[in-house]
Design a protein around this motif. Structure first.
Motif, PDB file in Angstrom:
ATOM      1  N   ALA A  30       0.649  -1.206   0.014  1.00 11.83           N
ATOM      2  CA  ALA A  30       0.023   0.065  -0.205  1.00 11.83           C
ATOM      3  C   ALA A  30       0.963   1.041  -0.185  1.00 11.83           C
ATOM      4  N   ASN A  31       1.809   1.661   1.100  1.00 12.46           N
ATOM      5  CA  ASN A  31       3.091   2.280   0.864  1.00 12.46           C
ATOM      6  C   ASN A  31       3.626   2.207  -0.480  1.00 12.46           C
ATOM      7  N   PHE A  32       3.846   1.612  -1.615  1.00 17.22           N
ATOM      8  CA  PHE A  32       4.216   1.787  -2.368  1.00 17.22           C
ATOM      9  C   PHE A  32       4.013   2.403  -3.473  1.00 17.22           C
ATOM     10  N   LYS A  33       2.249   1.682  -3.785  1.00 20.81           N
ATOM     11  CA  LYS A  33       1.307   2.478  -4.452  1.00 20.81           C
ATOM     12  C   LYS A  33       1.647   3.631  -4.253  1.00 20.81           C
ATOM     13  N   ASP A  34       1.045   4.136  -3.035  1.00 20.08           N
ATOM     14  CA  ASP A  34       0.682   6.081  -2.559  1.00 20.08           C
ATOM     15  C   ASP A  34       2.095   6.451  -3.140  1.00 20.08           C
ATOM     16  N   MET A  35       3.150   6.045  -2.841  1.00 19.73           N
ATOM     17  CA  MET A  35       4.426   6.671  -3.352  1.00 19.73           C
ATOM     18  C   MET A  35       4.589   7.057  -4.833  1.00 19.73           C
ATOM     19  N   LEU A  36       4.438   5.745  -5.542  1.00 19.59           N
ATOM     20  CA  LEU A  36       3.982   5.532  -7.275  1.00 19.59           C
ATOM     21  C   LEU A  36       2.893   6.614  -7.323  1.00 19.59           C
ATOM     22  N   ASP A  37       1.733   7.214  -6.917  1.00 18.11           N
ATOM     23  CA  ASP A  37       0.435   6.930  -7.053  1.00 18.11           C
ATOM     24  C   ASP A  37       1.159   9.056  -7.680  1.00 18.11           C
ATOM     25  N   ARG A  38       1.528   9.292  -5.813  1.00 23.73           N
ATOM     26  CA  ARG A  38       2.585  10.706  -5.732  1.00 23.73           C
ATOM     27  C   ARG A  38       3.291  11.009  -6.791  1.00 23.73           C
ATOM     28  N   ILE A  39       3.962  10.126  -7.067  1.00 23.11           N
ATOM     29  CA  ILE A  39       5.676  10.648  -7.655  1.00 23.11           C
ATOM     30  C   ILE A  39       5.233  10.462  -9.384  1.00 23.11           C
ATOM     31  N   PHE A  40       3.790   9.941  -9.959  1.00 25.80           N
ATOM     32  CA  PHE A  40       3.325   9.987 -10.928  1.00 25.80           C
ATOM     33  C   PHE A  40       2.868  11.530 -11.020  1.00 25.80           C
ATOM     34  N   VAL A  41       2.631  12.498  -9.954  1.00 23.03           N
ATOM     35  CA  VAL A  41       1.564  13.301 -10.749  1.00 23.03           C
ATOM     36  C   VAL A  41       2.331  14.223 -12.048  1.00 23.03           C
ATOM     37  N   LEU A  42       1.446  14.577 -12.891  1.00 23.09           N
ATOM     38  CA  LEU A  42       1.652  15.524 -13.618  1.00 23.09           C
ATOM     39  C   LEU A  42       1.996  17.235 -13.499  1.00 23.09           C
ATOM     40  N   ASP A  43       1.165  17.628 -12.604  1.00 19.09           N
ATOM     41  CA  ASP A  43       1.330  18.579 -11.783  1.00 19.09           C
ATOM     42  C   ASP A  43       2.610  18.894 -10.413  1.00 19.09           C
ATOM     43  N   PRO A  44       3.790  19.915 -11.057  1.00 21.40           N
ATOM     44  CA  PRO A  44       4.999  19.370 -10.556  1.00 21.40           C
ATOM     45  C   PRO A  44       5.149  20.028  -8.948  1.00 21.40           C
ATOM     46  N   GLU A  45       3.561  20.667  -8.783  1.00 26.94           N
ATOM     47  CA  GLU A  45       3.411  21.658  -7.085  1.00 26.94           C
ATOM     48  C   GLU A  45       2.067  20.610  -6.589  1.00 26.94           C
ATOM     49  N   LYS A  46       1.989  19.400  -7.180  1.00 22.58           N
ATOM     50  CA  LYS A  46       1.250  18.067  -6.305  1.00 22.58           C
ATOM     51  C   LYS A  46       2.395  17.234  -6.365  1.00 22.58           C
ATOM     52  N   ARG A  47       3.019  17.623  -6.879  1.00 24.75           N
ATOM     53  CA  ARG A  47       3.595  16.150  -7.008  1.00 24.75           C
ATOM     54  C   ARG A  47       4.563  15.903  -5.990  1.00 24.75           C
ATOM     55  N   LEU A  48       5.288  14.857  -5.858  1.00 22.37           N
ATOM     56  CA  LEU A  48       6.472  14.308  -4.239  1.00 22.37           C
ATOM     57  C   LEU A  48       7.147  14.777  -4.932  1.00 22.37           C
ATOM     58  N   THR A  49       7.944  15.142  -3.818  1.00 23.42           N
ATOM     59  CA  THR A  49       9.321  16.218  -4.165  1.00 23.42           C
ATOM     60  C   THR A  49      10.120  15.263  -3.846  1.00 23.42           C
ATOM     61  N   ILE A  50      11.666  14.880  -3.907  1.00 22.58           N
ATOM     62  CA  ILE A  50      12.727  14.240  -3.328  1.00 22.58           C
ATOM     63  C   ILE A  50      13.183  13.657  -2.342  1.00 22.58           C
ATOM     64  N   SER A  51      12.782  15.282  -1.333  1.00 25.27           N
ATOM     65  CA  SER A  51      12.690  15.424   0.259  1.00 25.27           C
ATOM     66  C   SER A  51      11.279  14.350   0.556  1.00 25.27           C
ATOM     67  N   GLN A  52      10.440  15.020   0.168  1.00 25.36           N
ATOM     68  CA  GLN A  52       9.657  14.217   0.600  1.00 25.36           C
ATOM     69  C   GLN A  52       9.417  12.143   0.224  1.00 25.36           C
ATOM     70  N   ALA A  53       9.912  11.782  -1.076  1.00 26.65           N
ATOM     71  CA  ALA A  53       9.888  10.493  -1.739  1.00 26.65           C
ATOM     72  C   ALA A  53      11.266  10.106  -0.320  1.00 26.65           C
TER      73      ALA A  53
END
Length: 61
Positions: A30-53
């Motif tokens: 579930a954590n893996f899926k959540d991370m992928l969902d957040r990494i592959f967001v097109l909007d850079p403002e909403k995308r997971l940052t490196i620090s957040q990842a």
């Protein structure tokens, strides 16, 4: 080219990819899926940052 690839990736694709790992820890998956969902967001403002990842539960275990 990358943008087209990201647009074509759907959340269900991650779910189907992850669903074949039935013997793995469900929380980790579930954590893996959540991370992928957040990494592959097109909007850079909403995308997971490196620090957040790096501090994401999937990464920190």
């Amino acid at each position: 080219a990358v943008k087209r690839l990201l647009v074509n990736i759907k959340a269900k694709d991650f779910s189907s990819l992850i669903s074949c790992y039935t013997g793995e820890d469900p929380k980790m998956l579930a954590n893996f899926k959540d991370m992928l969902d957040r990494i592959f967001v097109l909007d850079p403002e909403k995308r997971l940052t490196i620090s957040q990842a790096l501090s994401h539960p999937f990464t920190t275990g």
